[in-house]
Design a protein around this motif. Structure first.
Motif, PDB file in Angstrom:
ATOM      1  N   LEU A 130       0.774  -1.112   0.048  1.00 41.56           N
ATOM      2  CA  LEU A 130      -0.012   0.085  -0.034  1.00 41.56           C
ATOM      3  C   LEU A 130       0.855   1.208  -0.112  1.00 41.56           C
ATOM      4  CD1 LEU A 130      -2.766  -0.975   2.550  1.00 41.56           C
ATOM      5  CD2 LEU A 130      -2.648  -1.267   0.086  1.00 41.56           C
ATOM      6  N   GLY A 131       2.098   1.156   0.372  1.00 40.06           N
ATOM      7  CA  GLY A 131       2.863   2.298   0.403  1.00 40.06           C
ATOM      8  C   GLY A 131       3.336   2.903  -0.842  1.00 40.06           C
ATOM      9  N   ASN A 132       2.839   2.299  -1.975  1.00 37.45           N
ATOM     10  CA  ASN A 132       3.176   2.672  -3.127  1.00 37.45           C
ATOM     11  C   ASN A 132       1.877   2.639  -4.188  1.00 37.45           C
ATOM     12  OD1 ASN A 132       4.064   3.496  -5.843  1.00 37.45           O
ATOM     13  ND2 ASN A 132       5.902   2.062  -5.922  1.00 37.45           N
ATOM     14  N   PRO A 133       1.126   3.535  -4.640  1.00 34.63           N
ATOM     15  CA  PRO A 133       0.141   3.330  -5.492  1.00 34.63           C
ATOM     16  C   PRO A 133       0.229   2.722  -6.690  1.00 34.63           C
ATOM     17  CG  PRO A 133       0.596   5.722  -5.421  1.00 34.63           C
ATOM     18  CD  PRO A 133       1.319   4.893  -4.271  1.00 34.63           C
ATOM     19  N   PHE A 134       1.483   2.888  -7.169  1.00 29.66           N
ATOM     20  CA  PHE A 134       1.936   2.033  -8.398  1.00 29.66           C
ATOM     21  C   PHE A 134       2.100   0.920  -8.491  1.00 29.66           C
ATOM     22  CE2 PHE A 134       3.302   6.564  -8.738  1.00 29.66           C
ATOM     23  CZ  PHE A 134       2.405   6.899 -10.087  1.00 29.66           C
ATOM     24  N   ASN A 135       1.840   0.329  -7.372  1.00 31.76           N
ATOM     25  CA  ASN A 135       1.953  -1.173  -7.030  1.00 31.76           C
ATOM     26  C   ASN A 135       0.970  -1.905  -7.569  1.00 31.76           C
ATOM     27  OD1 ASN A 135       4.612  -1.618  -5.972  1.00 31.76           O
ATOM     28  ND2 ASN A 135       3.803  -1.203  -3.795  1.00 31.76           N
ATOM     29  N   ARG A 136      -0.551  -1.462  -7.759  1.00 33.95           N
ATOM     30  CA  ARG A 136      -1.455  -2.189  -8.539  1.00 33.95           C
ATOM     31  C   ARG A 136      -0.911  -2.921  -9.874  1.00 33.95           C
ATOM     32  NH1 ARG A 136      -6.749  -1.973  -7.539  1.00 33.95           N
ATOM     33  NH2 ARG A 136      -7.628  -0.597  -6.090  1.00 33.95           N
ATOM     34  N   GLY A 137      -1.581  -4.177  -9.946  1.00 32.57           N
ATOM     35  CA  GLY A 137      -1.116  -4.824 -10.918  1.00 32.57           C
ATOM     36  C   GLY A 137       0.144  -5.674 -10.788  1.00 32.57           C
ATOM     37  N   LYS A 138       0.958  -5.521  -9.838  1.00 31.84           N
ATOM     38  CA  LYS A 138       2.143  -6.171  -9.583  1.00 31.84           C
ATOM     39  C   LYS A 138       2.004  -7.404  -8.452  1.00 31.84           C
ATOM     40  CE  LYS A 138       4.611  -2.043 -10.553  1.00 31.84           C
ATOM     41  NZ  LYS A 138       5.853  -1.152  -9.847  1.00 31.84           N
ATOM     42  N   ALA A 139       2.863  -8.203  -8.445  1.00 31.51           N
ATOM     43  CA  ALA A 139       3.229  -9.033  -7.357  1.00 31.51           C
ATOM     44  C   ALA A 139       4.156  -8.624  -6.350  1.00 31.51           C
ATOM     45  CB  ALA A 139       3.490 -10.685  -7.886  1.00 31.51           C
ATOM     46  N   ILE A 140       3.769  -8.285  -5.098  1.00 33.12           N
ATOM     47  CA  ILE A 140       4.815  -7.714  -4.133  1.00 33.12           C
ATOM     48  C   ILE A 140       5.127  -8.544  -2.939  1.00 33.12           C
ATOM     49  CG2 ILE A 140       5.321  -5.727  -2.874  1.00 33.12           C
ATOM     50  CD1 ILE A 140       4.733  -5.201  -5.670  1.00 33.12           C
ATOM     51  N   PRO A 141       6.248  -9.143  -2.776  1.00 37.19           N
ATOM     52  CA  PRO A 141       6.757 -10.018  -1.872  1.00 37.19           C
ATOM     53  C   PRO A 141       7.008  -9.305  -0.546  1.00 37.19           C
ATOM     54  CG  PRO A 141       8.587  -9.614  -3.205  1.00 37.19           C
ATOM     55  CD  PRO A 141       7.628  -8.783  -3.894  1.00 37.19           C
ATOM     56  N   LEU A 142       7.217  -9.896   0.624  1.00 38.78           N
ATOM     57  CA  LEU A 142       7.728  -9.511   1.808  1.00 38.78           C
ATOM     58  C   LEU A 142       9.136 -10.188   2.086  1.00 38.78           C
ATOM     59  CD1 LEU A 142       4.626 -10.257   4.308  1.00 38.78           C
ATOM     60  CD2 LEU A 142       5.191  -8.161   2.946  1.00 38.78           C
ATOM     61  N   ASP A 143       9.761  -9.421   2.513  1.00 36.55           N
ATOM     62  CA  ASP A 143      11.111 -10.104   2.954  1.00 36.55           C
ATOM     63  C   ASP A 143      11.043 -10.550   4.417  1.00 36.55           C
ATOM     64  OD1 ASP A 143      11.370  -7.933   5.208  1.00 36.55           O
ATOM     65  OD2 ASP A 143      12.646  -6.591   3.747  1.00 36.55           O
ATOM     66  N   GLU A 144      12.028 -11.427   4.886  1.00 34.28           N
ATOM     67  CA  GLU A 144      11.801 -11.919   6.133  1.00 34.28           C
ATOM     68  C   GLU A 144      11.406 -11.175   7.452  1.00 34.28           C
ATOM     69  OE1 GLU A 144      14.318 -12.351   3.900  1.00 34.28           O
ATOM     70  OE2 GLU A 144      14.876 -14.286   3.792  1.00 34.28           O
ATOM     71  N   LYS A 145      11.954  -9.893   7.390  1.00 32.82           N
ATOM     72  CA  LYS A 145      11.818  -9.154   8.554  1.00 32.82           C
ATOM     73  C   LYS A 145      10.310  -8.589   8.662  1.00 32.82           C
ATOM     74  CE  LYS A 145      13.239  -4.937  10.651  1.00 32.82           C
ATOM     75  NZ  LYS A 145      14.469  -3.642  10.960  1.00 32.82           N
ATOM     76  N   GLN A 146       9.849  -8.243   7.107  1.00 28.56           N
ATOM     77  CA  GLN A 146       8.472  -7.819   7.126  1.00 28.56           C
ATOM     78  C   GLN A 146       7.527  -8.907   7.280  1.00 28.56           C
ATOM     79  OE1 GLN A 146       8.774  -6.586   2.946  1.00 28.56           O
ATOM     80  NE2 GLN A 146       9.247  -4.331   3.680  1.00 28.56           N
ATOM     81  N   PHE A 147       7.908 -10.283   6.701  1.00 26.05           N
ATOM     82  CA  PHE A 147       7.079 -11.349   7.201  1.00 26.05           C
ATOM     83  C   PHE A 147       6.913 -11.559   8.794  1.00 26.05           C
ATOM     84  CE2 PHE A 147       6.041 -15.693   7.673  1.00 26.05           C
ATOM     85  CZ  PHE A 147       5.026 -15.951   7.030  1.00 26.05           C
ATOM     86  N   HIS A 148       8.045 -11.523   9.414  1.00 25.77           N
ATOM     87  CA  HIS A 148       7.837 -11.615  10.949  1.00 25.77           C
ATOM     88  C   HIS A 148       7.170 -10.728  11.622  1.00 25.77           C
ATOM     89  CE1 HIS A 148      10.325 -11.807  14.845  1.00 25.77           C
ATOM     90  NE2 HIS A 148       9.458 -12.632  14.891  1.00 25.77           N
ATOM     91  N   TYR A 149       7.199  -9.465  11.147  1.00 28.94           N
ATOM     92  CA  TYR A 149       6.291  -8.495  11.739  1.00 28.94           C
ATOM     93  C   TYR A 149       4.810  -8.854  11.532  1.00 28.94           C
ATOM     94  CZ  TYR A 149       3.651  -4.184  13.113  1.00 28.94           C
ATOM     95  OH  TYR A 149       2.862  -3.223  13.821  1.00 28.94           O
ATOM     96  N   ALA A 150       4.623  -9.123  10.365  1.00 24.73           N
ATOM     97  CA  ALA A 150       3.175  -9.319   9.697  1.00 24.73           C
ATOM     98  C   ALA A 150       2.491 -10.656  10.229  1.00 24.73           C
ATOM     99  CB  ALA A 150       3.023  -9.148   8.178  1.00 24.73           C
ATOM    100  N   PHE A 151       2.995 -11.781  10.239  1.00 27.27           N
ATOM    101  CA  PHE A 151       2.596 -13.083  10.102  1.00 27.27           C
ATOM    102  C   PHE A 151       3.035 -13.745  11.513  1.00 27.27           C
ATOM    103  CE2 PHE A 151       1.609 -12.297   5.670  1.00 27.27           C
ATOM    104  CZ  PHE A 151       0.601 -13.361   5.754  1.00 27.27           C
ATOM    105  N   ALA A 152       4.101 -13.590  11.987  1.00 23.21           N
ATOM    106  CA  ALA A 152       4.686 -14.508  13.054  1.00 23.21           C
ATOM    107  C   ALA A 152       5.374 -13.540  14.187  1.00 23.21           C
ATOM    108  CB  ALA A 152       5.796 -15.337  12.273  1.00 23.21           C
ATOM    109  N   ASN A 153       4.978 -12.370  14.466  1.00 22.42           N
ATOM    110  CA  ASN A 153       5.495 -11.618  15.263  1.00 22.42           C
ATOM    111  C   ASN A 153       5.385 -12.206  17.084  1.00 22.42           C
ATOM    112  OD1 ASN A 153       2.656 -10.974  14.938  1.00 22.42           O
ATOM    113  ND2 ASN A 153       2.792 -10.143  16.829  1.00 22.42           N
TER     114      ASN A 153
END
Length: 277
Positions: A130-153
């Motif tokens: 969501l931090g970049n409105p131009f991401n629409r239509g793209k496949a955006i991954p998380l890195d390990e640190k981002q995933f830890h915060y979002a899914f497994a904190n």
């Protein structure tokens, strides 16, 4: 309400595939139920392949995903129990609003239109998209640190990394934009009739350490259904992150299944009784 084995349809969420349900599916199958976990359209290949080539993910739109599950559920011999995680939970709510399912459970369910919560932790967890409105239509991954915060904190970074390697795939950015900003549109695809009486029973389960969908947002989502005579319940579990397979998942899986089996078909019976009056 139901005592016979059920057909259960799992709907996965963003940054995930049907593999995220693997432990739940095995547990339910061992209890005699038929379990189906269809992938979002285009995501039918394995996690590893989607990480190598995420182009099928980039093309997805939310209405496409919802309509796919709508058609899938309607094609079954009898109404199934529908269980959705995260955005899969929002999809579940839409399907229930369309009259589908015998009972439904949203696990850490994304909210639908009309629920105004957009907590800071949700924004932070979603910011790679969501931090970049131009991401629409793209496949955006998380890195390990981002995933830890979002899914497994609630887990260590090392434990989170193991989950990341097995389950994570890039997200369909357009789908997340549609969910996050539904309240800015008059009639988005996630609009439901909160006051609908003739629908399947619905349970919303929240995790109180969840950064993507905090328990408060899930509770507010459940409260929106208060004017409906259909069964709606809310349950929060302490100490749990967003990922449905985090250690201790068995307690959540058993609660969800027992509730759904008990209530399966109650919506149809209530509708029939109302028709007889």
């Amino acid at each position: 309400m139901s005592t016979a084995p059920e057909t259960i349809v799992f709907i996965h969420g963003l940054w995930m595939t049907p593999r995220s349900w693997e432990h739940w599916a095995t547990r339910y199958q061992e209890r005699g139920h038929t379990v189906i976990a269809p992938a979002w359209p285009g995501l039918e290949v394995e996690v590893e392949e989607l990480n190598r080539d995420p182009s099928p993910i980039a093309e997805l739109e939310l209405d496409q995903v919802i309509d796919y599950y709508d058609e899938f559920v309607r094609g079954l011999e009898s109404p199934p129990i529908i269980i959705g995680h995260s955005i899969g939970g929002a999809i579940t709510q839409v399907l229930v609003d369309r009259g589908l399912g015998s009972a439904a459970v949203g696990i850490a369910s994304a909210t639908v239109k009309g629920v105004l919560d957009l907590p800071l932790s949700t924004l932070k967890a979603s910011s790679p998209v969501l931090g970049n409105p131009f991401n629409r239509g793209k496949a955006i991954p998380l890195d390990e640190k981002q995933f830890h915060y979002a899914f497994a904190n609630t887990l260590s970074q090392e434990e989170s990394d193991e989950i990341y390697q097995r389950y994570h795939v890039p997200a369909a950015a357009s789908v997340l934009f549609d969910i996050a900003f539904a309240n800015l549109h008059r009639h988005p695809i996630t609009e439901v009739d909160f006051e609908r009486d003739e629908r399947a029973p619905l349970l919303l389960i929240a995790f109180d350490e969840d950064h993507i969908v905090p328990a408060k947002a899930s509770r507010h989502n459940a409260e929106k259904y208060e004017k409906s005579s259909a069964i709606t319940e809310f349950k929060a579990f302490a100490g749990r992150p967003h990922f449905p397979g985090a250690p201790g998942w068995e307690e959540v899986a058993d609660y969800a299944l027992d509730w759904a089996v008990e209530h399966a078909g109650a919506g149809a019976l209530a509708s029939a009784a109302a028709s007889d009056d």
